[in-house]
Design a protein around this motif. Structure first.
Motif, mmCIF file in Angstrom:
data_model
loop_
_atom_site.group_PDB
_atom_site.id
_atom_site.type_symbol
_atom_site.label_atom_id
_atom_site.label_comp_id
_atom_site.label_asym_id
_atom_site.label_seq_id
_atom_site.Cartn_x
_atom_site.Cartn_y
_atom_site.Cartn_z
ATOM 1 N N PHE A 17 0.867 -1.167 0.000
ATOM 2 C CA PHE A 17 0.000 0.000 0.000
ATOM 3 C C PHE A 17 0.911 1.226 0.000
ATOM 4 C CE2 PHE A 17 -2.308 -3.545 1.530
ATOM 5 C CZ PHE A 17 -3.632 -3.351 1.150
ATOM 6 N N ILE A 46 2.922 -0.842 4.322
ATOM 7 C CA ILE A 46 2.329 0.470 4.090
ATOM 8 C C ILE A 46 3.449 1.501 4.065
ATOM 9 C CG2 ILE A 46 0.697 2.184 4.965
ATOM 10 C CD1 ILE A 46 -0.772 -0.118 6.368
ATOM 11 N N GLY A 79 2.419 6.772 3.648
ATOM 12 C CA GLY A 79 1.028 7.065 3.950
ATOM 13 C C GLY A 79 0.884 8.366 4.720
ATOM 14 N N MET A 112 5.078 -0.343 8.605
ATOM 15 C CA MET A 112 4.757 1.022 8.190
ATOM 16 C C MET A 112 6.057 1.813 8.126
ATOM 17 S SD MET A 112 1.312 1.979 10.337
ATOM 18 C CE MET A 112 -0.107 0.888 10.387
ATOM 19 N N CYS A 138 5.692 7.048 6.990
ATOM 20 C CA CYS A 138 4.303 7.499 7.075
ATOM 21 C C CYS A 138 4.196 8.683 8.032
ATOM 22 C CB CYS A 138 3.395 6.371 7.558
ATOM 23 S SG CYS A 138 3.226 4.997 6.397
#
Length: 486
Positions: A321, A346, A349, A374, A377
């Protein structure tokens, strides 16, 4: 897998069918180009007479490889009053029977009292050459479909069922004329577009390889339900309850440039009751079982949950993502379940938590067993931002190079920015920014935490405070090289 960079959606129709059909055959390269779509916009079904689809004089005549039929030739009328269900279905069936082709829908407002079945190797194509970005509550230009069936029946048949392989929906807007922006709460409807294995036809590769491109879904109760392989690109709008749901996808779905924001249904923002309902119940993106899902540059605004990862009877999601965003949500990212082996990745983000009490930037739930990564982000928020994130379950979690910027724990109850309450967690090279001279807790490690590496981080405006449950074994906990600056 179908090549979604190729706009051809059908096979060559026989010359005999072309002579007998009411459709015209034109070159694929011209029809699917933006210039052709703009040229066809004048051929509307709204008037009393039906204008036939006539190729321009400059049309290349050397190669015929695409069948295009026009819904007007099957009795469709874009006046906003006539039921067009039967006419559209006849046009779609005609293209499918010829071996595949495109059904062109000129500019107009087309009312539907029933639903459509999109067969294999067919494309339903409107007049837009790019993603429609306007609001369709009023009469406007372009191809607009107005479904009314299924009022009050969220589990009913979808407005468009894509049960065949390699089908396409492109260049049109879908607006529910009976979904009122001044209502106290929304009216449930079935999915606007649905593509699932249970709808697969005996021929071909089930319902695989559905493409949805340049489509606006402004005020649907439920937007798009996807399974098997899919390609979603440049979809705009503001579905109310659920924007996109993916499940039972075992082979690389792709979603990119999807935007669900208030500007596509601005009247709803003037109604505090409907707006509050969406903020308390709405989810922009929900993912169940999906293997190697690829999501790029998607965004949502003012939903309860931005991205929700769940466990279904089919399983849970793993994939990448990149560049995703959720602004002014109660919980931008909620991970109840990630797939065990590969997990979720991810990157880049942007997530803002603002709505309601006890808001959080991300929540990784107690039943999660998959890895969550993550990196790079940004998280921010306001109001009653309790934590930036809660980490529970048993799947390893890595937060690398992230920026956390807000006055978390506004009531000074000792709540941490990151609650480490279960799996092994790594927090590295992150920045935590709060109000100047505040005394916030950056991280809290509970006695359920399996291990932690917290190193190389910076706090600005507050000391780098970490709360620990007593002395921690160095074999499982490495906490050092974190600094605080003014």
């Amino acid at each position: 897998m179908a090549d979604h960079n190729n706009d051809s959606t059908g096979s060559v129709a026989s010359q005999q069918f072309v002579r007998q059909s009411t459709a015209r055959v034109i070159g694929r390269r011209y029809f699917l180009g933006g210039a052709a779509l703009a040229g066809f916009a004048a051929a509307t079904c709204a008037g009393g007479s039906i204008t036939r689809l006539t190729p321009p004089t400059e049309l290349p005549q050397t190669k015929v490889d695409e069948l295009v039929v026009k819904v007007c030739d099957f009795g469709a009328r874009g006046d906003g009053r006539k039921d067009n269900t039967a006419a559209f279905q006849k046009a779609l069936n005609a293209a499918h029977s010829a071996g595949g082709g495109s059904v062109y829908v000129p500019a107009g407002k087309y009312l539907f009292m029933g639903h459509l079945d999109l067969p294999s190797a067919t494309a339903l194509v409107g007049s837009y050459a790019g993603p429609p970005s306007g609001f369709f509550g009023q009469v406007g230009n372009g191809t607009v479909l107005l479904p009314t069936e299924g009022r009050g029946k969220p589990d009913g048949t979808a407005f468009i069922t894509a049960g065949g392989a390699s089908s396409t929906i492109r260049g049109l807007a879908i607006y529910y004329p009976e979904q009122l922006s001044n209502a106290l709460e929304p009216t449930p409807y079935p999915w606007t577009i649905e593509n699932t294995p249970r709808l697969a036809k005996p021929e071909g590769d089930g319902a695989a390889d559905l493409s949805i491109i340049d489509v606006n879904i402004s005020n649907a109760y439920q937007g798009i339900s996807l399974a098997t392989r899919h390609y979603i690109s440049r979809v705009y709008g503001r579905p109310i309850h659920t924007g996109i749901f993916v499940d039972q996808c075992t082979d690389v779905g792709r979603i990119e440039n999807v935007h669900f924001v208030w500007s596509f249904w601005p009247e709803a923002n003037a109604n505090p009751h409907l707006l509050a309902w969406m903020q308390n119940h709405g989810t922009a993106f929900r993912f169940g079982r999906s293997d190697e899902e690829c999501v790029l540059d998607t965004f949502c605004f003012q939903y309860h949950t931005g991205y929700h990862f769940v466990q279904t009877p089919s399983g849970s999601c793993y994939g990448t993502f990149l560049g995703i965003g959720a602004d002014t949500c109660h919980c931008p990212v909620q991970i109840d379940s990630a797939e065990d082996v590969v997990g979720l990745h991810i990157t880049n983000g942007q997530f803002a938590a603002y709505l309601g009490d006890d808001t959080q930037g991300f929540v990784i739930g107690p039943k999660n067993t998959g890895a969550v990564n993550m990196s790079n982000c940004a998280f921010w928020g306001g109001g009653d931002l309790r934590h930036f994130g809660t980490v529970q379950g048993s799947g390893v979690v890595n937060l690398i190079g992230c920026n956390f910027y807000a006055n978390w724990d506004p009531h000074n109850q000792g709540e941490p920015a990151i609650l480490c309450d279960g799996p092994a967690v790594t927090i590295s090279n992150c920045l935590f920014r709060s109000l100047p001279n505040s005394k916030k807790t950056v991280a809290r490690i509970t006695n359920r935490c399996a291990g932690a590496v917290i190193m190389g981080n910076t706090s600005q405006g507050t000391p780098f405070n970490i709360v620990r449950p007593g002395k921690l074994p160095k074999s499982r906990f490495q906490i050092h090289s974190n600094i605080a600056i003014g």
